[in-house]
Design an enzyme around this catalytic site. Structure first.
Site, PDB file in Angstrom:
ATOM      1  N   ASN A 197       0.855  -1.178   0.053  1.00 48.00           N
ATOM      2  CA  ASN A 197       0.015   0.037  -0.130  1.00 48.00           C
ATOM      3  C   ASN A 197       0.906   1.418   0.095  1.00 48.00           C
ATOM      4  O   ASN A 197       1.578   1.541   1.066  1.00 48.00           O
ATOM      5  CB  ASN A 197      -0.975  -0.004   1.234  1.00 48.00           C
ATOM      6  CG  ASN A 197      -1.739   1.154   1.198  1.00 48.00           C
ATOM      7  OD1 ASN A 197      -1.802   1.996   0.483  1.00 48.00           O
ATOM      8  ND2 ASN A 197      -2.472   1.397   2.521  1.00 48.00           N
ATOM      9  N   TRP A 198       1.125   2.021  -1.134  1.00 49.82           N
ATOM     10  CA  TRP A 198       1.912   3.111  -1.152  1.00 49.82           C
ATOM     11  C   TRP A 198       1.294   4.275  -0.723  1.00 49.82           C
ATOM     12  O   TRP A 198       2.160   5.368  -0.508  1.00 49.82           O
ATOM     13  CB  TRP A 198       2.368   3.426  -2.759  1.00 49.82           C
ATOM     14  CG  TRP A 198       3.269   2.270  -3.442  1.00 49.82           C
ATOM     15  CD1 TRP A 198       4.101   1.342  -2.610  1.00 49.82           C
ATOM     16  CD2 TRP A 198       3.828   2.247  -4.609  1.00 49.82           C
ATOM     17  NE1 TRP A 198       4.954   0.595  -3.525  1.00 49.82           N
ATOM     18  CE2 TRP A 198       4.800   1.163  -4.607  1.00 49.82           C
ATOM     19  CE3 TRP A 198       3.496   2.886  -5.977  1.00 49.82           C
ATOM     20  CZ2 TRP A 198       5.378   0.870  -6.010  1.00 49.82           C
ATOM     21  CZ3 TRP A 198       4.074   2.588  -6.927  1.00 49.82           C
ATOM     22  CH2 TRP A 198       5.054   1.466  -7.114  1.00 49.82           C
ATOM     23  N   LYS A 199       0.164   4.268  -0.421  1.00 52.80           N
ATOM     24  CA  LYS A 199      -0.585   5.328   0.367  1.00 52.80           C
ATOM     25  C   LYS A 199      -0.123   6.613  -0.552  1.00 52.80           C
ATOM     26  O   LYS A 199      -0.310   6.554  -1.745  1.00 52.80           O
ATOM     27  CB  LYS A 199      -0.037   5.664   1.629  1.00 52.80           C
ATOM     28  CG  LYS A 199      -0.313   4.339   2.622  1.00 52.80           C
ATOM     29  CD  LYS A 199       0.160   4.547   4.022  1.00 52.80           C
ATOM     30  CE  LYS A 199      -0.264   3.345   4.654  1.00 52.80           C
ATOM     31  NZ  LYS A 199       0.101   3.147   6.217  1.00 52.80           N
ATOM     32  N   GLY A 231       2.213   1.700  10.796  1.00 51.80           N
ATOM     33  CA  GLY A 231       3.241   2.565  10.720  1.00 51.80           C
ATOM     34  C   GLY A 231       4.090   2.764  12.085  1.00 51.80           C
ATOM     35  O   GLY A 231       4.742   3.913  12.170  1.00 51.80           O
ATOM     36  N   GLU A 263      -6.848   4.576   7.857  1.00 51.51           N
ATOM     37  CA  GLU A 263      -6.481   6.210   7.602  1.00 51.51           C
ATOM     38  C   GLU A 263      -7.680   6.733   6.776  1.00 51.51           C
ATOM     39  O   GLU A 263      -8.130   7.925   7.120  1.00 51.51           O
ATOM     40  CB  GLU A 263      -5.351   6.298   6.920  1.00 51.51           C
ATOM     41  CG  GLU A 263      -4.129   5.781   7.418  1.00 51.51           C
ATOM     42  CD  GLU A 263      -3.072   5.415   6.873  1.00 51.51           C
ATOM     43  OE1 GLU A 263      -3.058   5.301   5.383  1.00 51.51           O
ATOM     44  OE2 GLU A 263      -2.082   4.915   7.547  1.00 51.51           O
ATOM     45  N   HIS A 274      -9.472   1.369   4.971  1.00 46.21           N
ATOM     46  CA  HIS A 274      -8.283   1.451   5.501  1.00 46.21           C
ATOM     47  C   HIS A 274      -8.491   2.311   6.865  1.00 46.21           C
ATOM     48  O   HIS A 274      -9.244   3.311   6.816  1.00 46.21           O
ATOM     49  CB  HIS A 274      -7.140   1.963   4.533  1.00 46.21           C
ATOM     50  CG  HIS A 274      -5.809   1.827   5.325  1.00 46.21           C
ATOM     51  ND1 HIS A 274      -5.338   2.832   5.918  1.00 46.21           N
ATOM     52  CD2 HIS A 274      -5.130   0.966   5.123  1.00 46.21           C
ATOM     53  CE1 HIS A 274      -4.118   2.545   6.326  1.00 46.21           C
ATOM     54  NE2 HIS A 274      -3.973   1.314   5.804  1.00 46.21           N
ATOM     55  N   GLU A 311      -6.077  -5.260  10.345  1.00 46.24           N
ATOM     56  CA  GLU A 311      -4.968  -4.381  10.558  1.00 46.24           C
ATOM     57  C   GLU A 311      -5.056  -3.605  11.786  1.00 46.24           C
ATOM     58  O   GLU A 311      -6.088  -2.601  11.972  1.00 46.24           O
ATOM     59  CB  GLU A 311      -4.791  -3.247   9.566  1.00 46.24           C
ATOM     60  CG  GLU A 311      -4.414  -3.779   8.053  1.00 46.24           C
ATOM     61  CD  GLU A 311      -4.140  -2.551   7.356  1.00 46.24           C
ATOM     62  OE1 GLU A 311      -2.775  -2.920   6.882  1.00 46.24           O
ATOM     63  OE2 GLU A 311      -4.313  -1.739   6.989  1.00 46.24           O
ATOM     64  N   GLY A 365       4.909   0.919   4.713  1.00 46.15           N
ATOM     65  CA  GLY A 365       6.057   1.523   4.591  1.00 46.15           C
ATOM     66  C   GLY A 365       7.240   0.454   3.963  1.00 46.15           C
ATOM     67  O   GLY A 365       8.061   1.015   3.149  1.00 46.15           O
ATOM     68  N   SER A 421       2.892  -2.842  10.441  1.00 47.10           N
ATOM     69  CA  SER A 421       4.461  -3.038  10.528  1.00 47.10           C
ATOM     70  C   SER A 421       5.014  -4.377  10.016  1.00 47.10           C
ATOM     71  O   SER A 421       5.904  -4.864  10.507  1.00 47.10           O
ATOM     72  CB  SER A 421       4.958  -2.817  11.874  1.00 47.10           C
ATOM     73  OG  SER A 421       4.495  -1.504  12.061  1.00 47.10           O
TER      74      SER A 421
HETATM   75  P1  PGA Z   1       2.766  -0.451   7.682  1.00 46.00           P
HETATM   76  O1  PGA Z   1       1.180  -0.029   7.118  1.00 46.00           O
HETATM   77  O2  PGA Z   1       3.206  -1.455   6.985  1.00 46.00           O
HETATM   78  O3  PGA Z   1       3.678   0.751   7.249  1.00 46.00           O
HETATM   79  O4  PGA Z   1       2.406  -0.572   9.291  1.00 46.00           O
HETATM   80  C1  PGA Z   1       0.309  -0.858   6.877  1.00 46.00           C
HETATM   81  C2  PGA Z   1      -0.910  -0.246   6.261  1.00 46.00           C
HETATM   82  O5  PGA Z   1      -1.501   0.923   6.570  1.00 46.00           O
HETATM   83  O6  PGA Z   1      -1.569  -0.971   5.474  1.00 46.00           O
END
Ligand code: PGA
Length: 242
Positions: free
Chosen positions: A9-11, A166, A93, A91, A160, A228, A206
């Site tokens: 997931n490149w966000k 993150g 976010e 997600h 998640e 990440g 993570s």
């Molecule tokens: P992360 O993000 O691997 O940086 O913890 C995971 C995600 O938000 O899908």
């Protein structure tokens, strides 16, 4: 046997050229054992689409309506036209910053399925909920609403825990597997055991090249959603075993 699926997931990261270079380095990826995907910003979907080869290309959002007066949104029709394979929905976010609710996620999932785009439905508890032992209740409730009345076999669910995204804190593989198992058991009550056993459930939070093997070895975890660590070519290649 459920085929594992690992998605980066490149966000809101990566330029168009970086994305093109990244995909070029993956052009010989063999997807016979594992599905690998990248969820990219909508603005580069068109440019990257013709360079994806065996990498699944995903969007990070879709509107709950097909078309019309929805300024700033992504139409499922255009995602389909641009050969998008999957879309991440719900997600944390998007839940936190853009008020995406389980009801909305459910509508989006339905629409994506109608257009043969794989919905990757994210669920997970916050740190406060985790600390108050509410994980099972919260996640079951999210699944009950977000995953209601779907062709569930053709969806992917990503567990998640928000406190692991993150932060460098990964849920232990035991905790992650237990929650994924609980999700599967809950799906069995909503659908059938057969359907529940067919659903691929990812863990996210993570995940990196050093801990993915342990995560993928768990009985009820069928892949990972990675933020990440998916931004670096080397790490991503290790994540997908390329
Ligand atoms: P992360 O993000 O691997 O940086 O913890 C995971 C995600 O938000 O899908």
């Amino acid at each position: 046997m459920r085929k594992p699926i690992v998605i980066g997931n490149w966000k809101m990261n990566m330029s168009k050229q970086e994305g093109l270079n990244f995909l070029a380095s993956l052009k010989d990826f063999d997807n016979s054992k594992l599905d690998a995907g990248l969820a990219v910003q909508s603005l580069v979907v068109d440019s990257l689409s013709s360079h994806k080869n065996n990498i699944l290309l995903g969007a990070q959002n879709v509107c709950y309506e097909e078309t019309g007066a929805f300024t700033g949104e992504n139409s499922v029709l255009l995602l389909k036209e641009l050969n998008v394979d999957f879309c991440v929905i719900g997600h944390s976010e998007r839940r936190q910053f853009f008020n995406e609710t389980d009801e909305l996620v459910n509508k989006k999932a339905q629409l994506l399925l109608n257009h043969n785009i794989l919905p990757v439905i994210c669920v997970g508890e916050t740190l406060e909920q985790y600390e108050n032992n509410l994980t099972a209740e919260v996640v079951k409730n999210q699944v009950s609403i977000a995953c209601a009345n779907l062709d569930i076999k053709n969806t992917v669910i990503a567990y998640e825990p928000v406190w692991a995204i993150g932060t460098g804190k990964t849920a232990t593989s035991e905790i992650a597997n237990n929650v994924c198992k609980l999700i599967r058991e809950h799906l069995a009550t909503m659908y059938s055991i057969e359907d529940a056993n067919a659903v691929r459930i990812q863990y996210g939070g993570s995940v990196n090249e050093n801990n993915i093997a342990e995560i993928l070895a768990c009985s009820d975890i069928d892949g990972a959603l990675v933020g990440g660590a998916s931004l670096k070519e080397d790490s991503y290649k290790q994540l997908i075993g390329y």
